[in-house]
Design an enzyme around this catalytic site. Structure first.
Site, PDB file in Angstrom:
ATOM      1  N   CYS A  76       5.150   4.180  -4.178  1.00  0.00           N
ATOM      2  CA  CYS A  76       3.864   4.145  -3.656  1.00  0.00           C
ATOM      3  C   CYS A  76       2.916   4.799  -4.571  1.00  0.00           C
ATOM      4  O   CYS A  76       2.889   5.834  -4.893  1.00  0.00           O
ATOM      5  CB  CYS A  76       4.086   4.540  -2.501  1.00  0.00           C
ATOM      6  SG  CYS A  76       5.372   4.224  -1.540  1.00  0.00           S
ATOM      7  N   GLY A 104       4.613   0.107  -6.184  1.00  0.00           N
ATOM      8  CA  GLY A 104       3.612  -1.095  -5.790  1.00  0.00           C
ATOM      9  C   GLY A 104       2.486  -0.339  -5.512  1.00  0.00           C
ATOM     10  O   GLY A 104       2.242   1.053  -5.670  1.00  0.00           O
ATOM     11  N   ASN A 257      -0.540   2.386   0.608  1.00  0.00           N
ATOM     12  CA  ASN A 257       0.358   1.744  -0.290  1.00  0.00           C
ATOM     13  C   ASN A 257       0.720   0.146   0.093  1.00  0.00           C
ATOM     14  O   ASN A 257       0.120   0.044   1.334  1.00  0.00           O
ATOM     15  CB  ASN A 257       1.804   2.480  -0.487  1.00  0.00           C
ATOM     16  CG  ASN A 257       2.504   2.513   0.878  1.00  0.00           C
ATOM     17  OD1 ASN A 257       1.973   2.476   1.766  1.00  0.00           O
ATOM     18  ND2 ASN A 257       3.816   2.194   0.614  1.00  0.00           N
ATOM     19  N   PRO A 258       1.507  -0.703  -0.525  1.00  0.00           N
ATOM     20  CA  PRO A 258       1.760  -1.665  -0.083  1.00  0.00           C
ATOM     21  C   PRO A 258       2.115  -2.447   1.464  1.00  0.00           C
ATOM     22  O   PRO A 258       1.449  -3.108   1.945  1.00  0.00           O
ATOM     23  CB  PRO A 258       2.560  -2.532  -1.038  1.00  0.00           C
ATOM     24  CG  PRO A 258       2.256  -1.901  -2.378  1.00  0.00           C
ATOM     25  CD  PRO A 258       2.050  -0.424  -1.868  1.00  0.00           C
ATOM     26  N   CYS A 259       2.933  -1.419   1.888  1.00  0.00           N
ATOM     27  CA  CYS A 259       3.389  -1.823   3.050  1.00  0.00           C
ATOM     28  C   CYS A 259       2.922  -0.871   4.338  1.00  0.00           C
ATOM     29  O   CYS A 259       3.195  -1.174   5.233  1.00  0.00           O
ATOM     30  CB  CYS A 259       4.969  -1.742   3.095  1.00  0.00           C
ATOM     31  SG  CYS A 259       5.692  -2.694   1.885  1.00  0.00           S
ATOM     32  N   GLU A 261       3.118   2.470   4.981  1.00  0.00           N
ATOM     33  CA  GLU A 261       3.536   3.636   5.526  1.00  0.00           C
ATOM     34  C   GLU A 261       2.742   4.882   4.653  1.00  0.00           C
ATOM     35  O   GLU A 261       3.262   6.011   5.094  1.00  0.00           O
ATOM     36  CB  GLU A 261       5.122   3.603   5.263  1.00  0.00           C
ATOM     37  CG  GLU A 261       5.748   3.759   3.928  1.00  0.00           C
ATOM     38  CD  GLU A 261       5.742   2.342   3.227  1.00  0.00           C
ATOM     39  OE1 GLU A 261       4.972   1.455   3.879  1.00  0.00           O
ATOM     40  OE2 GLU A 261       6.685   2.176   2.163  1.00  0.00           O
ATOM     41  N   THR A 407      12.254  -0.292   3.980  1.00  0.00           N
ATOM     42  CA  THR A 407      13.558  -0.199   3.517  1.00  0.00           C
ATOM     43  C   THR A 407      14.043  -1.564   3.303  1.00  0.00           C
ATOM     44  O   THR A 407      15.331  -1.827   3.459  1.00  0.00           O
ATOM     45  CB  THR A 407      14.587   0.606   4.293  1.00  0.00           C
ATOM     46  OG1 THR A 407      14.768  -0.165   5.800  1.00  0.00           O
ATOM     47  CG2 THR A 407      13.901   1.735   4.851  1.00  0.00           C
ATOM     48  N   GLY A 408      13.148  -2.621   2.709  1.00  0.00           N
ATOM     49  CA  GLY A 408      13.595  -3.896   2.436  1.00  0.00           C
ATOM     50  C   GLY A 408      14.886  -3.952   1.440  1.00  0.00           C
ATOM     51  O   GLY A 408      15.673  -4.993   1.835  1.00  0.00           O
TER      52      GLY A 408
HETATM   53  P1  ADP Z   1      12.958   0.076  -0.947  1.00  0.00           P
HETATM   54  O1  ADP Z   1      13.829  -0.576   0.002  1.00  0.00           O
HETATM   55  O2  ADP Z   1      13.130  -1.254  -2.374  1.00  0.00           O
HETATM   56  O3  ADP Z   1      13.147   1.343  -1.633  1.00  0.00           O
HETATM   57  P2  ADP Z   1      10.808  -0.422   0.739  1.00  0.00           P
HETATM   58  O4  ADP Z   1      10.842  -1.934   1.337  1.00  0.00           O
HETATM   59  O5  ADP Z   1      11.111   0.577   1.651  1.00  0.00           O
HETATM   60  O6  ADP Z   1      11.488  -0.271  -0.532  1.00  0.00           O
HETATM   61  O7  ADP Z   1       9.312  -0.499   0.242  1.00  0.00           O
HETATM   62  C1  ADP Z   1       8.766   0.911   0.283  1.00  0.00           C
HETATM   63  C2  ADP Z   1       7.395   0.836  -0.884  1.00  0.00           C
HETATM   64  O8  ADP Z   1       8.233   0.533  -2.058  1.00  0.00           O
HETATM   65  C3  ADP Z   1       6.535  -0.259  -0.192  1.00  0.00           C
HETATM   66  O9  ADP Z   1       5.589   0.233   0.648  1.00  0.00           O
HETATM   67  C4  ADP Z   1       5.780  -0.456  -1.761  1.00  0.00           C
HETATM   68  O10 ADP Z   1       4.909   0.701  -1.865  1.00  0.00           O
HETATM   69  C5  ADP Z   1       6.824  -0.537  -2.808  1.00  0.00           C
HETATM   70  N1  ADP Z   1       7.694  -1.766  -2.962  1.00  0.00           N
HETATM   71  C6  ADP Z   1       8.315  -2.329  -2.263  1.00  0.00           C
HETATM   72  N2  ADP Z   1       8.820  -3.599  -2.697  1.00  0.00           N
HETATM   73  C7  ADP Z   1       8.172  -3.740  -3.973  1.00  0.00           C
HETATM   74  C8  ADP Z   1       7.868  -4.685  -4.927  1.00  0.00           C
HETATM   75  N3  ADP Z   1       8.691  -5.768  -4.806  1.00  0.00           N
HETATM   76  N4  ADP Z   1       7.033  -4.225  -5.952  1.00  0.00           N
HETATM   77  C9  ADP Z   1       6.754  -3.090  -5.921  1.00  0.00           C
HETATM   78  N5  ADP Z   1       6.831  -2.125  -4.909  1.00  0.00           N
HETATM   79  C10 ADP Z   1       7.451  -2.463  -3.962  1.00  0.00           C
END
Ligand code: ADP
Length: 559
Positions: A76, A104, A257-259, A261, A407-408
């Site tokens: 982030c 991100g 940050n993008p999502c 949190e 946690t995508g």
């Molecule tokens: P992960 O499971 O891949 O660790 P998350 O879904 O928890 O990630 O997202 C956490 C943060 O990571 C997001 O808020 C964003 O800042 C960054 N992030 C998530 N997906 C992307 C992406 N496709 N490209 C760049 N940054 C990302």
């Protein structure tokens, strides 16, 4: 493990993996423990076990890059957007570098003068913030993070910017800004004006003067309509964020940050990690039993892990290094919350679940602060500590300790439910991030729990695979069906209650999507957004089923 194979394991020139998952965890553990002065091997083994047992995973860039040359480990970032071409394009370049490394970026575009304002150097008319966001969007499209995933952006415009009416509808065409989450930077003042149907002044950031006055409620209605139609914009509640800003002497926070949190200053970054709650049920115990001792240990090690990341990170920009080393922000969160609830036989849509959420997150926060405090005794407080609200009583190593990330990806690796989300569906088709492969997946907890409860057979499996739900399975009693309610079946109030419960004990913020059935009305969305503000949440994101063309997750039967 397919995801690890595709995107995380190191590859040779021909695209074949040159490490196993085990070697990946060893590589990461070794790198993260390399900054320990004492008992390096001990810490390496602790960190390795955490990851290999899927009890804790750091954010994707750490898994991908730790131990590699110039490994950038943070997920982030927030970067500054100032009202000059030079600055706008400098940040654009920096954003591309961050995306390339797997991070991100979030930005607040409100300092940019409005569209058609004067430009003294050329005598022409300005393009306005939305035009520059489109430039950022196009650049993101072409930096595909080495083919691994698309970059993610958060674009914010404050509610008093003269271009706000165009901003709230900027994604309505279904085409523009597809690499952005957009959010309106909301103030308490605006919410009161909207509720009292008062006028609202728009201020030109270049002059600081009022440019014109609009009806607050009209802007709100337009914003709500767009959110109903497309899911965007979300809201971020700037006053709530700043009321809890531990470093308010460094200024006002303008972006996340993008999502959503992690609220961050310009050039700040944050390292995230998540504990897998599916792993903390006490062995051989009654369902109501959580193994608190194990959770405590996981939190202590998670905090130490993330604090070490700050030290062994490779920083792409000197400004980011300076901020990270000064404030030392980290965000330890959770995944597998829905799975834990199912294991404990507590329905997500219940008071009991919300109370447990508070109890659990309070425990995690207290343990995190204690852990950060103990590291401070050993290694020193974060350098900006004396200008923080923690000074002089709370000696901490980190200005912030907790975030609930989506946690995508890492919850897929850990094979558990996302973040604090309910199960999206009991069975679903999952399309890979780059749109390549589609899989039909039955959530593993469903089979395990239903088997344990004596309600599993082939006919039930077929029905769940077909519909993604157990609603229609006649042989299953209602109290068990309630345990398996999916995201769209859970009333929105409970989604928000869970977000509030976790936010209450999270010093950063909670990323949560309020998933809604397609029949949800615009006035429901208005109520949800308003309730989110009243609940003291730091931001709100909704998604109405079917309102985006390319959903990553789709319920079986819905395609
Ligand atoms: P992960 O499971 O891949 O660790 P998350 O879904 O928890 O990630 O997202 C956490 C943060 O990571 C997001 O808020 C964003 O800042 C960054 N992030 C998530 N997906 C992307 C992406 N496709 N490209 C760049 N940054 C990302």
């Amino acid at each position: 493990m397919l995801l690890l194979e595709e995107r995380y394991l190191q590859k040779n020139g021909q695209g074949a993996s040159i490490e196993t998952p085990d070697q990946l965890f060893r590589r990461v553990a070794r790198h993260i423990s390399s900054v320990e002065n004492k008992k390096k091997d001990h810490w390496e083994n602790c960190f390795y076990n955490l990851m290999a047992k899927m009890e804790f995973l750091p954010n994707s860039p750490t898994l991908m890059n730790a131990g590699l040359p110039k490994g950038q480990l943070s997920a982030c970032f927030v970067l500054p957007i100032n009202d000059s071409l030079d600055d706008i394009f400098t940040t654009l370049k920096n954003a591309a570098l961050v995306h390339q490394s797997g991070g991100g970026t979030g930005y607040n575009f409100s300092r940019i003068r409005p569209k058609n304002d004067t430009i003294s150097t050329s005598g022409g008319k300005s393009s306005g913030p939305i035009a520059f966001m489109k430039v950022y969007d196009a650049a993101t499209e072409h930096v595909k993070q080495g083919g691994k995933r698309r970059g993610a952006n958060m674009g914010i415009l404050n509610v008093d910017h003269p271009d706000i009416a165009q901003f709230v509808i900027a994604k309505l065409d279904g085409n523009s800004l597809q690499n952005f989450n957009i959010s309106v930077g909301i103030t308490d003042h605006f919410m009161k004006a909207m509720i009292n149907t008062e006028k609202w002044e728009l201020i030109n950031p270049r002059t600081g003067q009022s440019e014109r006055t609009i009806e607050a409620k009209e802007l709100w209605d337009s914003l709500i309509h767009a959110a109903w139609k497309t899911g965007d914009p979300g809201l971020i509640f700037l006053d709530t964020i700043n009321a809890h800003n531990p470093l308010f002497r460094q200024g006002r926070i303008q972006s996340t940050n993008p999502c959503g949190e992690v609220p961050l200053f310009d050039y700040e970054s944050c390292n995230l990690g998540s504990i897998n709650l599916a792993k903390i049920v006490g062995l051989g115990s009654k369902p109501s039993n959580i193994n608190w001792d194990k959770l405590k240990l996981l939190v202590q090690m998670g905090i130490r892990f993330l604090d070490n990341v700050i030290q062994c990170n490779h920083y792409l920009l000197p400004e980011v290094a300076e901020m990270a080393l000064k404030n030392r922000k980290i965000g330890l969160g959770v995944m597998g919350w829905a799975e834990l609830l199912i294991q404990l036989e507590i329905p997500y849509a219940s008071k009991e679940a919300v109370q447990l959420a508070e109890k659990l997150m309070r425990f995690i926060q207290e343990t995190s602060f204690n852990a950060s405090c103990n590291i401070a005794k050993e290694k020193g407080c974060y350098p900006a500590w004396e200008e923080s609200i923690h000074y002089p009583n709370l000696h901490l190593r980190n200005a912030t300790c907790n975030s609930i990330a989506p946690t995508g990806s890492i919850s897929i690796i850990a094979n558990t439910s996302y973040s604090i989300e309910p199960l999206y569906a009991l069975a679903f088709k999952r399309t890979g991030v780059l749109g390549t492969k589609t899989q039909q997946v039955l959530h593993p907890i469903v089979k395990d729990k239903l088997t344990q409860l004596g309600h599993w057979n082939n006919a039930i499996q077929d029905q769940i695979l077909e519909t993604g739900s157990i609603r229609e399975v006649e042989s299953i009693p209602d109290h068990i069906k309630k345990l398996f309610e999916t995201s769209l079946e859970i009333p929105w109030k409970y989604h928000l209650e869970h977000q509030r419960a976790f936010q209450k004990y999270t010093d950063n913020a909670v990323s949560k999507t309020i998933n809604l059935p397609s029949s949800t009305s615009a006035s429901d969305i208005s109520e949800i957004y308003r309730t989110a503000w009243e609940f003291g949440l730091k931001g709100i994101t909704i998604y109405r089923d079917g309102s985006k063309a390319n959903q990553v997750l789709q319920k079986c039967g819905a395609i």
